[in-house]
Design an enzyme around this catalytic site. Sequence first.
Site, PDB file in Angstrom:
ATOM      1  N   GLY A   7      46.823  36.806  40.498  1.00 59.02           N
ATOM      2  CA  GLY A   7      45.327  37.044  40.428  1.00 59.02           C
ATOM      3  C   GLY A   7      44.309  36.415  39.683  1.00 59.02           C
ATOM      4  O   GLY A   7      43.427  37.271  39.342  1.00 59.02           O
ATOM      5  N   GLY A   9      41.265  34.893  39.989  1.00 58.20           N
ATOM      6  CA  GLY A   9      39.832  35.507  40.377  1.00 58.20           C
ATOM      7  C   GLY A   9      39.622  35.031  39.180  1.00 58.20           C
ATOM      8  O   GLY A   9      39.315  34.125  38.419  1.00 58.20           O
ATOM      9  N   ASN A  96      39.902  47.445  37.279  1.00 55.46           N
ATOM     10  CA  ASN A  96      39.418  48.491  37.367  1.00 55.46           C
ATOM     11  C   ASN A  96      40.089  49.684  39.167  1.00 55.46           C
ATOM     12  O   ASN A  96      40.397  49.075  39.382  1.00 55.46           O
ATOM     13  CB  ASN A  96      37.649  48.231  38.322  1.00 55.46           C
ATOM     14  CG  ASN A  96      36.887  47.775  37.194  1.00 55.46           C
ATOM     15  OD1 ASN A  96      37.492  48.442  35.500  1.00 55.46           O
ATOM     16  ND2 ASN A  96      36.301  47.268  37.345  1.00 55.46           N
ATOM     17  N   ALA A 122      33.249  38.079  34.075  1.00 49.44           N
ATOM     18  CA  ALA A 122      33.969  37.241  34.514  1.00 49.44           C
ATOM     19  C   ALA A 122      33.510  36.241  35.903  1.00 49.44           C
ATOM     20  O   ALA A 122      33.480  37.593  36.229  1.00 49.44           O
ATOM     21  CB  ALA A 122      35.400  37.099  34.105  1.00 49.44           C
ATOM     22  N   LYS A 178      36.064  54.582  32.383  1.00 50.43           N
ATOM     23  CA  LYS A 178      36.102  53.063  33.047  1.00 50.43           C
ATOM     24  C   LYS A 178      35.548  54.155  34.565  1.00 50.43           C
ATOM     25  O   LYS A 178      34.594  53.723  35.166  1.00 50.43           O
ATOM     26  CB  LYS A 178      36.772  51.969  33.313  1.00 50.43           C
ATOM     27  CG  LYS A 178      36.534  51.013  33.195  1.00 50.43           C
ATOM     28  CD  LYS A 178      36.307  50.050  32.252  1.00 50.43           C
ATOM     29  CE  LYS A 178      35.407  49.045  32.809  1.00 50.43           C
ATOM     30  NZ  LYS A 178      35.422  47.304  33.488  1.00 50.43           N
ATOM     31  N   ASN A 182      31.871  53.248  36.723  1.00 55.28           N
ATOM     32  CA  ASN A 182      31.863  52.634  37.988  1.00 55.28           C
ATOM     33  C   ASN A 182      31.630  52.916  39.143  1.00 55.28           C
ATOM     34  O   ASN A 182      30.981  52.849  39.876  1.00 55.28           O
ATOM     35  CB  ASN A 182      33.317  51.985  38.179  1.00 55.28           C
ATOM     36  CG  ASN A 182      33.975  50.308  38.007  1.00 55.28           C
ATOM     37  OD1 ASN A 182      35.166  50.560  36.775  1.00 55.28           O
ATOM     38  ND2 ASN A 182      32.844  49.479  37.339  1.00 55.28           N
TER      39      ASN A 182
HETATM   40  N1  LIG Z   1      34.679  40.218  36.928  1.00 56.59           N
HETATM   41  C1  LIG Z   1      34.948  40.545  36.131  1.00 56.59           C
HETATM   42  O1  LIG Z   1      34.352  40.639  35.450  1.00 56.59           O
HETATM   43  C2  LIG Z   1      36.065  41.968  36.076  1.00 56.59           C
HETATM   44  C3  LIG Z   1      37.577  42.735  36.867  1.00 56.59           C
HETATM   45  N2  LIG Z   1      37.518  43.407  36.326  1.00 56.59           N
HETATM   46  C4  LIG Z   1      38.258  44.387  37.585  1.00 56.59           C
HETATM   47  O2  LIG Z   1      39.530  42.903  37.364  1.00 56.59           O
HETATM   48  C5  LIG Z   1      39.983  43.252  38.853  1.00 56.59           C
HETATM   49  C6  LIG Z   1      39.746  41.574  39.828  1.00 56.59           C
HETATM   50  O3  LIG Z   1      38.250  41.072  40.080  1.00 56.59           O
HETATM   51  P1  LIG Z   1      38.081  40.250  40.039  1.00 56.59           P
HETATM   52  O4  LIG Z   1      38.803  38.987  38.580  1.00 56.59           O
HETATM   53  O5  LIG Z   1      36.173  40.351  39.814  1.00 56.59           O
HETATM   54  O6  LIG Z   1      38.704  39.161  41.370  1.00 56.59           O
HETATM   55  P2  LIG Z   1      38.618  37.880  42.185  1.00 56.59           P
HETATM   56  O7  LIG Z   1      38.659  38.619  43.513  1.00 56.59           O
HETATM   57  O8  LIG Z   1      37.663  37.219  41.516  1.00 56.59           O
HETATM   58  O9  LIG Z   1      40.646  37.800  41.666  1.00 56.59           O
HETATM   59  C7  LIG Z   1      41.263  38.243  42.288  1.00 56.59           C
HETATM   60  C8  LIG Z   1      42.260  36.997  42.754  1.00 56.59           C
HETATM   61  O10 LIG Z   1      42.958  37.413  43.417  1.00 56.59           O
HETATM   62  C9  LIG Z   1      43.205  36.534  44.623  1.00 56.59           C
HETATM   63  N3  LIG Z   1      44.835  36.668  44.824  1.00 56.59           N
HETATM   64  C10 LIG Z   1      44.718  37.745  45.794  1.00 56.59           C
HETATM   65  N4  LIG Z   1      46.067  37.761  46.043  1.00 56.59           N
HETATM   66  C11 LIG Z   1      46.718  36.974  45.875  1.00 56.59           C
HETATM   67  C12 LIG Z   1      48.123  36.595  46.007  1.00 56.59           C
HETATM   68  N5  LIG Z   1      48.795  36.843  46.945  1.00 56.59           N
HETATM   69  N6  LIG Z   1      48.132  35.229  45.269  1.00 56.59           N
HETATM   70  C13 LIG Z   1      47.290  34.172  44.925  1.00 56.59           C
HETATM   71  N7  LIG Z   1      46.053  35.286  44.516  1.00 56.59           N
HETATM   72  C14 LIG Z   1      45.890  35.705  45.060  1.00 56.59           C
HETATM   73  C15 LIG Z   1      41.948  36.933  45.180  1.00 56.59           C
HETATM   74  O11 LIG Z   1      42.150  35.710  46.472  1.00 56.59           O
HETATM   75  P3  LIG Z   1      41.133  36.323  47.926  1.00 56.59           P
HETATM   76  O12 LIG Z   1      39.685  36.410  47.299  1.00 56.59           O
HETATM   77  O13 LIG Z   1      41.412  34.320  48.742  1.00 56.59           O
HETATM   78  O14 LIG Z   1      42.110  37.180  48.189  1.00 56.59           O
HETATM   79  C16 LIG Z   1      41.429  36.183  43.851  1.00 56.59           C
HETATM   80  O15 LIG Z   1      41.103  35.474  43.555  1.00 56.59           O
HETATM   81  C17 LIG Z   1      39.318  44.108  39.991  1.00 56.59           C
HETATM   82  O16 LIG Z   1      39.851  45.881  39.726  1.00 56.59           O
HETATM   83  C18 LIG Z   1      38.127  43.929  39.313  1.00 56.59           C
HETATM   84  O17 LIG Z   1      37.442  46.058  38.933  1.00 56.59           O
HETATM   85  C19 LIG Z   1      37.720  44.079  35.282  1.00 56.59           C
HETATM   86  C20 LIG Z   1      36.657  43.942  34.460  1.00 56.59           C
HETATM   87  C21 LIG Z   1      35.315  42.941  34.370  1.00 56.59           C
HETATM   88  C1  LIG Z   2      30.403  47.627  34.063  1.00 62.17           C
HETATM   89  C2  LIG Z   2      29.977  47.113  35.543  1.00 62.17           C
HETATM   90  C3  LIG Z   2      29.011  47.975  36.557  1.00 62.17           C
HETATM   91  C4  LIG Z   2      29.207  46.210  35.208  1.00 62.17           C
HETATM   92  O1  LIG Z   2      28.306  45.531  35.956  1.00 62.17           O
HETATM   93  C5  LIG Z   2      31.542  46.692  36.477  1.00 62.17           C
HETATM   94  O2  LIG Z   2      32.177  47.059  35.792  1.00 62.17           O
HETATM   95  C6  LIG Z   2      31.378  45.805  37.872  1.00 62.17           C
HETATM   96  O3  LIG Z   2      29.889  45.603  37.903  1.00 62.17           O
HETATM   97  O4  LIG Z   2      32.257  45.901  38.235  1.00 62.17           O
END
Ligand SMILES: NC(=O)C1=CN([C@@H]2O[C@H](COP(=O)(O)OP(=O)(O)OC[C@H]3O[C@@H](n4cnc5c(N)ncnc54)[C@H](OP(=O)(O)O)[C@@H]3O)[C@@H](O)[C@H]2O)C=CC1
Ligand SMILES: CC(C)(CO)C(=O)C(=O)O
Length: 295
Positions: A7, A9, A96, A122, A178, A182
């Site tokens: 994943g 992203g 999360n 991120a 956490k 959220n």
């Molecule tokens: N971003 C942040 O700052 C933070 C995020 N989190 C948690 O981390 C998790 C991820 O968040 P985030 O990174 O923002 O989400 P994103 O949507 O940016 O990242 C997830 C990625 O995984 C890809 N994906 C899903 N399934 C597959 C697959 N089978 N093969 C390849 N790629 C796949 C998605 O593509 P597609 O969208 O095309 O399905 C997407 O690009 C969540 O639970 C979030 O709450 C926790 C703390 C901070």
């Molecule tokens: C901590 C917080 C609330 C920061 O925006 C977060 O984890 C989110 O946006 O998913």
Amino acid sequence: MDVVVFGAGSLGSLVGGLLAREHDVTLVGRAAHVERVRASGLRIEGEVEATVHPAARTTLPARADLALVTVKSFDTERAARALARCDVPTVLSLQNGLDNEATLAAHLDGRTVLAGTCTYGARLLGPGRVACTGVGEVALGAREGGPSVAADRTGRAFERAGVEHVVAEDMPRRVWEKLAVNAGVNAATALARVPNGALSDPPGRDVAHAAAREVAQSARGEGIDLTEARAVASVDRVVRATASNRSSMLQDVERGTRTEIDAINGRIAGPDAPVNATLAALVRTWEDAEGLRES
Ligand SMILES: NC(=O)C1=CN([C@@H]2O[C@H](COP(=O)(O)OP(=O)(O)OC[C@H]3O[C@@H](n4cnc5c(N)ncnc54)[C@H](OP(=O)(O)O)[C@@H]3O)[C@@H](O)[C@H]2O)C=CC1
Ligand SMILES: CC(C)(CO)C(=O)C(=O)O
């Protein structure tokens, strides 16, 4: 260490990219991102600046020493099924919401599934580019709490790569705390279309506090030592520290993509958690209207 990030992203690219400064990392993500990372590497911008060259693919490799799971919580089940076909002894969720580790463990018999929380911020800027919007910390450890050899080994790998982290023996409490943050911040900011700082004062603050209190009550019902005062204080701390942030759920709503409501407010919604039930119902109503929920 051979690390695969399932994943790639926003968060997966950032943490995978940071680990790639020291380890053999494979990012598993979508085609456009994968192609750009293969062609010119991954550029990390913002609070950390680096260009790294992890491997990148659209499907999992046959084996790895460690898998990080960074898909959104509604994709955890699919990730678990895919990881079941990969020879990897240790799997760490940085997602999360509640139940991600349990879902992974249900499909990954004989593997060690670790719990993680992450306060790094991120944002994927485009193919091959990720912003570090805040240097935080990864907490990781046994999903049921207590010591874990696999968590210690994973912590040493994070240490060598210079990723801020703590190996914790109280992950269940940390995951619930956490969740309280959220549950308090994400749905309220998404529905009101406001940055996190708008929850510093009433009436937004009251909604956030009420949702977080219900999470603490629910946590205690499941044997987790999380007081309402601590849950509320965590909400206030995060709202202050991230005042100008748009929460991830607000970003989902603005982009028109599915949210993690089921794993956050939806996870504890019920007669004993009416505020979370209301928040979850409203966000689900929006998802239904946009045709984002699977049947
Ligand atoms: N971003 C942040 O700052 C933070 C995020 N989190 C948690 O981390 C998790 C991820 O968040 P985030 O990174 O923002 O989400 P994103 O949507 O940016 O990242 C997830 C990625 O995984 C890809 N994906 C899903 N399934 C597959 C697959 N089978 N093969 C390849 N790629 C796949 C998605 O593509 P597609 O969208 O095309 O399905 C997407 O690009 C969540 O639970 C979030 O709450 C926790 C703390 C901070
Ligand atoms: C901590 C917080 C609330 C920061 O925006 C977060 O984890 C989110 O946006 O998913």
